[in-house]
Scaffold this motif. Structure first.
Motif: not given
Length: 201
Positions: A165-173
């Motif tokens: 999705v092209g996001l950081s892992e933190g944002t995904v969490r």
């Protein structure tokens, strides 16, 4: 005559619908297709008044095709005809520009009536689904939460989802946590399943 394009990936269903519609004196089936990518080229060739689209098809799904037709051929009105009586799909179909939504277990005369009404510039929605949609309300998920849940449904780690999705892992969490809370699920897999069942994905 009302010119009708049919798109459904199940050949038996597509053939049965075409045969039924050809019995009507004012309806003409101008194209029968099994793949979503074939719809726009066929519509440009045959100039249908109404396109009858399934939701789930190979290539392009019916909701994406509805949006394409709205922009490319605004004179062609779209009816979604599907087995999925999910409020979320109804909402997404209307947002994509569909003028009608009929479930496949409807009576034949209801489908024919929907085609005639939509061709006349009106809207038609399966009455039971319309009532259910009003009762359940809109999707609680943001677009980004829906994207993350779609990716999560494929499996993989948070890192895999983040890449997809092209996001950081933190944002995904954060998005996963929010989606799990909004769907009242225990896991991201359950959240994806609930969202899919409701037609939010």
């Amino acid at each position: 005559m009302i010119r009708v394009l049919l798109a459904d990936d199940q050949a038996l269903v597509r053939g049965a619908l075409a045969s039924m519609l050809r019995l009507e004196p004012d309806l003409e089936v101008v194209a029968e297709l099994g793949d979503g990518t074939e719809v726009l080229p066929a519509a440009r060739r045959t100039a249908p008044d109404v396109a009858l689209l399934d939701v789930q098809m190979p290539g392009r799904d019916g909701l994406a095709v509805a949006a394409e037709l709205r922009h490319a051929l605004p004179s062609c009105r779209v009816i979604i005809c599907t087995t999925f009586s999910r409020p979320g799909y109804l909402s997404r179909a209307m947002s994509a520009g569909a003028a009608g939504y009929v479930v496949k277990d409807s009576r034949p005369e209801q489908l024919v009536n929907a085609i005639r009404r939509v061709h006349a510039g009106l809207r038609f929605v399966d009455p039971a689904l319309a009532a259910e949609s009003l009762a359940s309300g809109a999707s609680p998920l943001t677009d980004r939460e829906a994207d993350v849940l779609r990716a999560a449904a494929e499996g993989g780690t948070v890192a895999d989802i983040a890449r997809t999705v092209g996001l950081s892992e933190g944002t995904v969490r954060n998005h996963l946590s929010s989606a799990i809370g909004k769907t009242q699920a225990r896991t991201r897999a359950e959240a994806a399943r609930i969202a899919e069942t409701n037609g939010w994905l």
